[in-house]
Design an enzyme around this catalytic site. Sequence first.
Site, PDB file in Angstrom:
ATOM      1  N   ARG A 118      41.941  44.471  33.870  1.00  0.00           N
ATOM      2  CA  ARG A 118      41.867  44.510  35.334  1.00  0.00           C
ATOM      3  C   ARG A 118      42.251  43.157  35.926  1.00  0.00           C
ATOM      4  O   ARG A 118      42.356  42.147  35.238  1.00  0.00           O
ATOM      5  CB  ARG A 118      40.453  44.877  35.784  1.00  0.00           C
ATOM      6  CG  ARG A 118      39.405  43.834  35.420  1.00  0.00           C
ATOM      7  CD  ARG A 118      38.103  44.044  36.172  1.00  0.00           C
ATOM      8  NE  ARG A 118      37.044  43.155  35.734  1.00  0.00           N
ATOM      9  CZ  ARG A 118      36.922  41.883  36.093  1.00  0.00           C
ATOM     10  NH1 ARG A 118      37.818  41.325  36.883  1.00  0.00           N
ATOM     11  NH2 ARG A 118      35.904  41.147  35.663  1.00  0.00           N
ATOM     12  N   GLU A 174      38.396  37.785  38.709  1.00  0.00           N
ATOM     13  CA  GLU A 174      37.672  36.848  37.858  1.00  0.00           C
ATOM     14  C   GLU A 174      36.436  37.524  37.255  1.00  0.00           C
ATOM     15  O   GLU A 174      36.291  38.742  37.318  1.00  0.00           O
ATOM     16  CB  GLU A 174      37.287  35.606  38.680  1.00  0.00           C
ATOM     17  CG  GLU A 174      38.474  34.755  39.117  1.00  0.00           C
ATOM     18  CD  GLU A 174      39.140  34.019  37.964  1.00  0.00           C
ATOM     19  OE1 GLU A 174      38.555  33.963  36.864  1.00  0.00           O
ATOM     20  OE2 GLU A 174      40.258  33.495  38.164  1.00  0.00           O
ATOM     21  N   ALA A 204      31.756  44.301  44.617  1.00  0.00           N
ATOM     22  CA  ALA A 204      32.950  43.689  44.035  1.00  0.00           C
ATOM     23  C   ALA A 204      33.959  44.783  43.710  1.00  0.00           C
ATOM     24  O   ALA A 204      33.584  45.917  43.381  1.00  0.00           O
ATOM     25  CB  ALA A 204      32.588  42.909  42.776  1.00  0.00           C
ATOM     26  N   ALA A 216      37.798  45.365  41.629  1.00  0.00           N
ATOM     27  CA  ALA A 216      38.906  44.880  40.803  1.00  0.00           C
ATOM     28  C   ALA A 216      39.560  46.094  40.164  1.00  0.00           C
ATOM     29  O   ALA A 216      38.869  47.018  39.719  1.00  0.00           O
ATOM     30  CB  ALA A 216      38.427  43.904  39.741  1.00  0.00           C
ATOM     31  N   GLY A 270      37.674  49.594  39.262  1.00  0.00           N
ATOM     32  CA  GLY A 270      37.286  50.053  40.586  1.00  0.00           C
ATOM     33  C   GLY A 270      36.291  49.155  41.283  1.00  0.00           C
ATOM     34  O   GLY A 270      36.574  47.985  41.522  1.00  0.00           O
ATOM     35  N   PHE A 271      35.091  49.693  41.594  1.00  0.00           N
ATOM     36  CA  PHE A 271      34.136  48.956  42.421  1.00  0.00           C
ATOM     37  C   PHE A 271      32.757  48.942  41.777  1.00  0.00           C
ATOM     38  O   PHE A 271      32.420  49.786  40.942  1.00  0.00           O
ATOM     39  CB  PHE A 271      34.048  49.558  43.826  1.00  0.00           C
ATOM     40  CG  PHE A 271      33.583  50.996  43.874  1.00  0.00           C
ATOM     41  CD1 PHE A 271      32.233  51.318  43.844  1.00  0.00           C
ATOM     42  CD2 PHE A 271      34.504  52.035  43.964  1.00  0.00           C
ATOM     43  CE1 PHE A 271      31.808  52.645  43.896  1.00  0.00           C
ATOM     44  CE2 PHE A 271      34.095  53.364  44.018  1.00  0.00           C
ATOM     45  CZ  PHE A 271      32.744  53.665  43.980  1.00  0.00           C
ATOM     46  N   CYS A 294      33.227  36.360  40.571  1.00  0.00           N
ATOM     47  CA  CYS A 294      34.568  36.546  41.136  1.00  0.00           C
ATOM     48  C   CYS A 294      35.241  35.221  41.488  1.00  0.00           C
ATOM     49  O   CYS A 294      36.196  35.192  42.274  1.00  0.00           O
ATOM     50  CB  CYS A 294      34.525  37.465  42.358  1.00  0.00           C
ATOM     51  SG  CYS A 294      33.818  39.097  42.001  1.00  0.00           S
TER      52      CYS A 294
END
Length: 227
Positions: A76, A79, A143, A145, A156-157, A174
């Site tokens: 992905r 960070e 978050a 990514a 995803g989230f 992140c």
Amino acid sequence: MANPSCRLLSFGLVPYCQAWQYQRRWVRAKQRDRQREDGLMLLEHPPVYTLGTGSQTKYLKFDPAYPPAELWRTERGGEVTYHCPGQLVGYPILDLNHFQKDLHWYLRQLEEVLIITLEKLDLQGERIAGLTGVWLEGHKVAAIAIKVSGWVTCHGFALNICPDLEGFSHIVPCGIGDRPVGSLNQFLPGLTVEIVQPLVIQAFAEVFPVTWIATGEMPCWLSDDVA
């Protein structure tokens, strides 16, 4: 045009490596057969740190050889982040040919899913210019990514509902060091994943018009090694 079919799978607590394997199988299946349904996997993870492809170890406050929990580097973007029980993780497997072939648009739509979810709880989520995620009164509560291959999404989230936030103290989440991480439970005590998950499902369908396939059963092509 009919809305695309989307299989909804709710797993509960799943090890990170297993959920990652499910995602990769689903993406491969859709790339082989574009008629294969889209999907949304909702789950929680045991404590685990994950790094993106280009994540920098300077954002770790521990020796990566001796992590305080499992540590995985994935394909992905973004960070380092932390997952644990009490955090609802969503992995949409979507063919963006059904929606819009634009990665920035897709990231903003995932944010919108979570902002609408918070609205359903009378909480005011917000974006911050130049950053990805959702904030609540200055605290990052979600978050995001992703990975997109052949316009099929994965990862995803992660929405912090009632997690133990201590695990975030071992990283710079992140890569953002000047904004605290928070949870919905800090602003609305008593919230649980079980309360919030149905709201996420509703919000997802408002943002991404889909026809749900909600059998509750794992399809054989996803669970079998031959998938």
